[in-house]
Design a protein around this motif. Structure first.
Motif, PDB file in Angstrom:
ATOM      1  N   LEU A   1     -25.639  62.134  19.390  1.00 22.91           N
ATOM      2  CA  LEU A   1     -26.328  63.186  18.554  1.00 22.91           C
ATOM      3  C   LEU A   1     -25.645  63.503  17.341  1.00 22.91           C
ATOM      4  O   LEU A   1     -24.535  63.326  16.960  1.00 22.91           O
ATOM      5  CB  LEU A   1     -25.837  64.306  19.592  1.00 22.91           C
ATOM      6  CG  LEU A   1     -26.262  65.638  19.460  1.00 22.91           C
ATOM      7  CD1 LEU A   1     -27.796  65.805  19.364  1.00 22.91           C
ATOM      8  CD2 LEU A   1     -25.682  66.821  20.279  1.00 22.91           C
ATOM      9  N   LEU A   2     -26.311  63.674  16.247  1.00 20.85           N
ATOM     10  CA  LEU A   2     -26.295  64.229  15.062  1.00 20.85           C
ATOM     11  C   LEU A   2     -26.545  65.648  14.722  1.00 20.85           C
ATOM     12  O   LEU A   2     -27.690  65.974  14.749  1.00 20.85           O
ATOM     13  CB  LEU A   2     -26.943  63.044  14.123  1.00 20.85           C
ATOM     14  CG  LEU A   2     -26.926  63.382  12.563  1.00 20.85           C
ATOM     15  CD1 LEU A   2     -25.469  63.351  11.997  1.00 20.85           C
ATOM     16  CD2 LEU A   2     -27.966  62.404  11.747  1.00 20.85           C
ATOM     17  N   ALA A   3     -25.721  66.217  14.350  1.00 19.27           N
ATOM     18  CA  ALA A   3     -25.866  67.765  13.743  1.00 19.27           C
ATOM     19  C   ALA A   3     -25.695  67.863  12.330  1.00 19.27           C
ATOM     20  O   ALA A   3     -24.878  67.545  11.822  1.00 19.27           O
ATOM     21  CB  ALA A   3     -24.716  68.689  14.788  1.00 19.27           C
TER      22      ALA A   3
ATOM     23  N   THR B   1     -31.352  70.558   5.323  1.00 20.05           N
ATOM     24  CA  THR B   1     -29.930  70.483   5.846  1.00 20.05           C
ATOM     25  C   THR B   1     -28.962  70.171   4.562  1.00 20.05           C
ATOM     26  O   THR B   1     -29.322  69.536   3.653  1.00 20.05           O
ATOM     27  CB  THR B   1     -29.955  69.552   6.808  1.00 20.05           C
ATOM     28  OG1 THR B   1     -30.035  68.135   6.047  1.00 20.05           O
ATOM     29  CG2 THR B   1     -30.670  69.615   8.279  1.00 20.05           C
ATOM     30  N   TYR B   2     -27.919  71.212   4.603  1.00 16.17           N
ATOM     31  CA  TYR B   2     -26.883  70.876   3.762  1.00 16.17           C
ATOM     32  C   TYR B   2     -25.679  70.260   4.282  1.00 16.17           C
ATOM     33  O   TYR B   2     -24.879  71.146   4.937  1.00 16.17           O
ATOM     34  CB  TYR B   2     -26.631  72.373   3.209  1.00 16.17           C
ATOM     35  CG  TYR B   2     -27.560  72.825   2.200  1.00 16.17           C
ATOM     36  CD1 TYR B   2     -28.856  72.220   1.929  1.00 16.17           C
ATOM     37  CD2 TYR B   2     -27.300  73.983   1.318  1.00 16.17           C
ATOM     38  CE1 TYR B   2     -29.739  73.013   1.213  1.00 16.17           C
ATOM     39  CE2 TYR B   2     -27.936  74.484   0.494  1.00 16.17           C
ATOM     40  CZ  TYR B   2     -29.389  73.935   0.291  1.00 16.17           C
ATOM     41  OH  TYR B   2     -30.298  74.332  -0.385  1.00 16.17           O
ATOM     42  N   GLY B   3     -25.580  69.100   4.252  1.00 19.35           N
ATOM     43  CA  GLY B   3     -24.091  68.362   4.925  1.00 19.35           C
ATOM     44  C   GLY B   3     -24.635  67.815   6.108  1.00 19.35           C
ATOM     45  O   GLY B   3     -25.520  67.607   6.661  1.00 19.35           O
ATOM     46  N   LEU B   4     -23.261  67.505   6.758  1.00 17.59           N
ATOM     47  CA  LEU B   4     -23.359  66.998   8.080  1.00 17.59           C
ATOM     48  C   LEU B   4     -22.047  67.445   8.946  1.00 17.59           C
ATOM     49  O   LEU B   4     -20.986  67.643   8.490  1.00 17.59           O
ATOM     50  CB  LEU B   4     -22.844  65.280   7.820  1.00 17.59           C
ATOM     51  CG  LEU B   4     -22.646  64.635   8.870  1.00 17.59           C
ATOM     52  CD1 LEU B   4     -23.696  64.260   9.785  1.00 17.59           C
ATOM     53  CD2 LEU B   4     -22.087  63.109   8.483  1.00 17.59           C
ATOM     54  N   SER B   5     -22.531  68.209   9.998  1.00 17.85           N
ATOM     55  CA  SER B   5     -21.541  68.823  11.101  1.00 17.85           C
ATOM     56  C   SER B   5     -20.877  67.821  11.704  1.00 17.85           C
ATOM     57  O   SER B   5     -19.621  67.880  11.702  1.00 17.85           O
ATOM     58  CB  SER B   5     -22.352  69.548  11.886  1.00 17.85           C
ATOM     59  OG  SER B   5     -23.092  70.961  11.045  1.00 17.85           O
TER      60      SER B   5
ATOM     61  N   ASN C   1     -27.940  74.886  12.798  1.00 15.42           N
ATOM     62  CA  ASN C   1     -27.989  73.386  12.576  1.00 15.42           C
ATOM     63  C   ASN C   1     -29.144  72.626  13.223  1.00 15.42           C
ATOM     64  O   ASN C   1     -29.948  73.625  14.054  1.00 15.42           O
ATOM     65  CB  ASN C   1     -26.662  72.732  13.631  1.00 15.42           C
ATOM     66  CG  ASN C   1     -25.484  72.817  13.167  1.00 15.42           C
ATOM     67  OD1 ASN C   1     -25.098  71.913  12.145  1.00 15.42           O
ATOM     68  ND2 ASN C   1     -24.780  73.808  13.502  1.00 15.42           N
ATOM     69  N   VAL C   2     -29.443  71.862  12.458  1.00 12.04           N
ATOM     70  CA  VAL C   2     -30.562  70.981  12.991  1.00 12.04           C
ATOM     71  C   VAL C   2     -29.951  69.657  13.764  1.00 12.04           C
ATOM     72  O   VAL C   2     -28.925  69.255  13.197  1.00 12.04           O
ATOM     73  CB  VAL C   2     -31.586  70.278  11.677  1.00 12.04           C
ATOM     74  CG1 VAL C   2     -32.584  69.328  12.394  1.00 12.04           C
ATOM     75  CG2 VAL C   2     -32.465  71.542  11.174  1.00 12.04           C
ATOM     76  N   PHE C   3     -30.258  69.376  15.030  1.00  8.07           N
ATOM     77  CA  PHE C   3     -29.989  68.166  15.694  1.00  8.07           C
ATOM     78  C   PHE C   3     -30.842  66.961  15.948  1.00  8.07           C
ATOM     79  O   PHE C   3     -32.055  67.417  16.082  1.00  8.07           O
ATOM     80  CB  PHE C   3     -29.417  68.870  17.032  1.00  8.07           C
ATOM     81  CG  PHE C   3     -28.351  69.936  17.337  1.00  8.07           C
ATOM     82  CD1 PHE C   3     -26.920  69.860  17.186  1.00  8.07           C
ATOM     83  CD2 PHE C   3     -28.697  71.163  17.007  1.00  8.07           C
ATOM     84  CE1 PHE C   3     -26.020  70.800  17.160  1.00  8.07           C
ATOM     85  CE2 PHE C   3     -27.770  72.407  17.044  1.00  8.07           C
ATOM     86  CZ  PHE C   3     -26.599  72.118  17.171  1.00  8.07           C
ATOM     87  N   TYR C   4     -30.279  65.837  15.603  1.00  9.76           N
ATOM     88  CA  TYR C   4     -31.040  64.675  15.965  1.00  9.76           C
ATOM     89  C   TYR C   4     -30.475  63.731  17.361  1.00  9.76           C
ATOM     90  O   TYR C   4     -29.433  63.425  16.978  1.00  9.76           O
ATOM     91  CB  TYR C   4     -31.085  63.669  14.716  1.00  9.76           C
ATOM     92  CG  TYR C   4     -31.558  64.449  13.409  1.00  9.76           C
ATOM     93  CD1 TYR C   4     -32.799  64.526  12.996  1.00  9.76           C
ATOM     94  CD2 TYR C   4     -30.475  65.133  12.678  1.00  9.76           C
ATOM     95  CE1 TYR C   4     -33.130  65.008  11.737  1.00  9.76           C
ATOM     96  CE2 TYR C   4     -30.946  65.860  11.362  1.00  9.76           C
ATOM     97  CZ  TYR C   4     -32.135  65.821  11.147  1.00  9.76           C
ATOM     98  OH  TYR C   4     -32.614  66.483   9.856  1.00  9.76           O
TER      99      TYR C   4
ATOM    100  N   TYR D   1     -33.827  68.897  17.619  1.00  8.67           N
ATOM    101  CA  TYR D   1     -33.433  70.276  18.338  1.00  8.67           C
ATOM    102  C   TYR D   1     -33.199  71.159  17.064  1.00  8.67           C
ATOM    103  O   TYR D   1     -32.553  70.802  16.006  1.00  8.67           O
ATOM    104  CB  TYR D   1     -32.343  70.072  19.164  1.00  8.67           C
ATOM    105  CG  TYR D   1     -32.610  69.362  20.481  1.00  8.67           C
ATOM    106  CD1 TYR D   1     -32.981  69.694  21.684  1.00  8.67           C
ATOM    107  CD2 TYR D   1     -32.192  67.813  19.965  1.00  8.67           C
ATOM    108  CE1 TYR D   1     -33.042  68.804  22.762  1.00  8.67           C
ATOM    109  CE2 TYR D   1     -32.547  66.975  21.262  1.00  8.67           C
ATOM    110  CZ  TYR D   1     -32.748  67.273  22.171  1.00  8.67           C
ATOM    111  OH  TYR D   1     -32.921  66.554  23.579  1.00  8.67           O
ATOM    112  N   PHE D   2     -33.527  72.396  17.242  1.00 11.33           N
ATOM    113  CA  PHE D   2     -33.012  73.396  16.415  1.00 11.33           C
ATOM    114  C   PHE D   2     -32.547  74.808  17.076  1.00 11.33           C
ATOM    115  O   PHE D   2     -33.174  75.563  18.050  1.00 11.33           O
ATOM    116  CB  PHE D   2     -34.476  73.925  15.644  1.00 11.33           C
ATOM    117  CG  PHE D   2     -35.248  72.948  15.181  1.00 11.33           C
ATOM    118  CD1 PHE D   2     -34.901  72.515  13.861  1.00 11.33           C
ATOM    119  CD2 PHE D   2     -36.390  72.253  15.761  1.00 11.33           C
ATOM    120  CE1 PHE D   2     -35.912  71.381  13.373  1.00 11.33           C
ATOM    121  CE2 PHE D   2     -37.116  71.318  15.438  1.00 11.33           C
ATOM    122  CZ  PHE D   2     -36.874  70.637  14.172  1.00 11.33           C
ATOM    123  N   ASP D   3     -31.133  75.245  16.679  1.00 11.00           N
ATOM    124  CA  ASP D   3     -30.449  76.181  17.278  1.00 11.00           C
ATOM    125  C   ASP D   3     -31.267  77.559  16.776  1.00 11.00           C
ATOM    126  O   ASP D   3     -30.798  78.614  17.406  1.00 11.00           O
ATOM    127  CB  ASP D   3     -29.291  76.263  17.345  1.00 11.00           C
ATOM    128  CG  ASP D   3     -28.580  76.289  15.813  1.00 11.00           C
ATOM    129  OD1 ASP D   3     -29.530  76.496  15.027  1.00 11.00           O
ATOM    130  OD2 ASP D   3     -27.446  76.192  15.658  1.00 11.00           O
TER     131      ASP D   3
END
Length: 205
Positions: free
Chosen positions: A113-115, A3-7, A124-127, A174-176
């Motif tokens: 929820l963290l994206a 991942t690159y950063g924080l959405s 995005n990857v979601f936690y 979760y993976f979109d």
């Protein structure tokens, strides 16, 4: 999966049945609060405890297997500046009706929820954390000088709790990019009881 950063980070308060609280008693009209508006944003969200160190199983003078004990993830969160009403609600600070607030020791349960964006800056990857508590272990304050401002961010720790509907897992990924991914389904899964707004406009409180 890099991942690159924080959405963004999204929060919601839970009731005694682990359903999100919407409206005035919650964090917004639909119950969720998006930490994503200017200084009301997240600087870092570092997850630890995803998995424990495997324990070797020995037999016949060699390692024959490993036992894995599920981890208990936690997140070190650094918010630039949460609104006072949101911060008080998620930390469990009780008003005295005169502008003062105290920590009662009764921590509200919170879903989070963290994206995080993928390298393509599209996906995005979601936690997802369906249940946990937020604590503020310390608050460091310092003087400003003629050349620098000393900021004291909102530094919280999110400690996850097992979610029964997830077979007692503490976290779900979760993976979109997955063909079966649906954002509203994910939101309803993480924030149990969440209902998609039927009208246009912001839902942030």
């Amino acid at each position: 999966m890099a991942t690159y950063g924080l959405s963004y980070v999204k929060l919601a308060l839970l009731d005694d049945n682990d359903k999100i609280i919407a409206g005035a008693d919650g964090l917004s009209t639909d119950g969720t609060y998006l930490v994503d508006a200017g200084l009301t944003s997240t600087k870092t969200a570092n997850i630890t405890g995803l998995e424990n160190t495997p324990v070797a199983v020995a037999g016949n003078n060699k390692t024959v297997d490993y036992q894995i004990i599920s981890g208990v993830p936690s997140i070190a969160l650094d918010f630039n500046d949460l609104p006072i009403d949101i911060a008080n609600k998620v930390l469990g600070k009780t008003s005295d009706g005169k502008g003062g607030y105290t920590l009662t020791g009764e921590k509200p349960h919170v879903a989070l929820l963290l994206a995080c964006p993928r390298p393509d800056k599209v996906h995005n990857v979601f936690y997802g954390f369906g249940k946990g508590i937020l604590t503020e272990p310390s608050k460091n304050n310092g003087t400003n000088t003629e050349t620098a401002i000393t900021a004291s961010d909102d530094e919280y720790t999110f400690s996850s709790i097992a979610v029964s509907r997830w077979a007692n897992a503490n976290i779900k990924f979760y993976f979109d990019e997955d063909t079966n991914f649906d954002e509203n389904t994910m939101l309803a899964d993480v924030f149990d009881g969440w209902v998609a707004p039927t009208t246009t406009g912001t839902t942030q409180g």
